[in-house]
Write an enzyme that holds these catalytic residues in place. Structure first.
Site, PDB file in Angstrom:
ATOM      1  N   GLY A 211       0.799  -1.219   0.000  1.00 53.49           N
ATOM      2  CA  GLY A 211       0.000   0.000   0.000  1.00 53.49           C
ATOM      3  C   GLY A 211       0.831   1.269   0.000  1.00 53.49           C
ATOM      4  CG  LEU A 237      -2.946  -2.500  -2.820  1.00 53.79           C
ATOM      5  CD1 LEU A 237      -2.922  -1.655  -4.088  1.00 53.79           C
ATOM      6  CD2 LEU A 237      -3.353  -1.656  -1.620  1.00 53.79           C
ATOM      7  CG  ASP A 238       0.901  -2.916  -3.675  1.00 54.32           C
ATOM      8  OD1 ASP A 238       0.960  -2.561  -4.864  1.00 54.32           O
ATOM      9  OD2 ASP A 238       0.828  -2.113  -2.724  1.00 54.32           O
ATOM     10  CB  ALA A 239      -1.404  -9.516  -3.734  1.00 54.52           C
TER      11      ALA A 239
END
Length: 294
Positions: A211, A237-239
């Site tokens: 994040g 998110l960001d995965a």
């Protein structure tokens, strides 16, 4: 008769399938039958998933027909390897295209533009799209169109802006949509639309500090290593599957601004590596993981 193609041109075959005996023999025999010369070959067998991966770089001048016929001939081999087999053949003679999404920070964009203009990036940057005007002059100095798409402060009102970005990107049918510190979370519909093509640079060593403001998070935790992660964009998110990562050491004397400054160097390099490997068909995705034949 051998095709009249440039001597450094490659046909790159990538494949993933359930592992079983005879896969390598089937592929190499197929290439040998028409006299193809393999210049580079990578193999990986994942013991946990039972999945096999390979990347074969074939000298195009040794193939006596075009890339479309090569695909059609290989289709039979792929079908014999099983219905779940995933494969592609990329022609390195066809230069690939990228569109870059940015916000205000220009270090990653500046690096990519420099690499592209020096011929170090195996793609042309077709356009730069920003939600601020700060980087317009940088793009235009390289002769690349810059499109400004302002985003409302309220996330709930950003749908039309994302629709405009999608329209601008899709005009170029890019092989890569690069989020070079874009600082906007793509909606799920765009993640799905650009699946396998949208690439982000996150300024932390994921999965740590997901994040916003990861350097601030890292400073609070007193970490001794900070890093950057190049990954495919997914709705989580960001995965998304990770392509490349790197780190540098920091210590107790480094404040947040020091981490930001040092981290920018890592972000540039990691994004450039990850994008190059993607464009050269060196990255094979399987679930949440990647195999990278770097």
């Amino acid at each position: 008769m051998v095709s009249a193609v440039s001597d450094d041109r490659r046909y790159v075959l990538t494949l993933g399938c359930l592992d079983r005996p005879g896969i390598i023999a089937a592929i190499t025999s197929f290439i040998a039958e028409f006299g193809g010369s393999i210049l580079e070959a990578g193999y990986h067998s994942d013991l946990e998933t039972g999945w096999f991966f390979t990347r074969q770089s074939i000298k195009a001048s040794t193939v006596p027909f075009g890339v479309e016929e090569l695909r059609e001939r290989f289709r039979q081999i792929a079908d014999e390897l099983g219905p779940d087999t995933e494969w592609q053949v990329h022609d390195s003679g066809l230069r690939r295209r990228a569109v870059v999404l940015v916000s205000k920070e220009g270090h990653c964009l500046h690096d990519l533009l420099g690499r592209a203009s020096a011929g170090e990036l195996p793609a042309t940057i077709e356009a730069v799209i920003g939600n601020h005007l700060d980087l317009a002059a940088m793009a235009e100095a390289h002769g690349i169109p810059f499109h400004h798409v302002p985003f409302p402060k309220d996330p709930a009102e950003r749908g039309p802006a994302f629709d405009q970005v999608r329209e601008l990107v899709d005009k170029h049918d890019p092989d890569a949509v690069v989020l070079a510190r874009f600082m906007q979370v793509l909606p799920e519909r765009l993640c799905e639309h650009w699946a396998g093509r949208a690439i982000n640079i996150h300024h932390s060593f994921l999965p740590s500090f997901v994040g916003a403001r990861p350097y601030h998070q890292a400073f609070v935790r007193g970490v001794k290593l900070i890093g950057a992660t190049c990954h495919y964009v997914t709705a989580e998110l960001d995965a998304g599957p990770i392509i490349e990562q790197d780190v540098i050491r920091v210590d107790h004397a480094d404040g947040v601004s020091d981490m930001v400054r040092q981290g920018r160097d890592i972000e540039r390099v990691v994004l450039a590596r990850g994008l190059r490997w993607h464009l050269e068909s060196r990255v094979l995705v399987h679930g949440k993981r990647t195999v990278v034949f770097s």
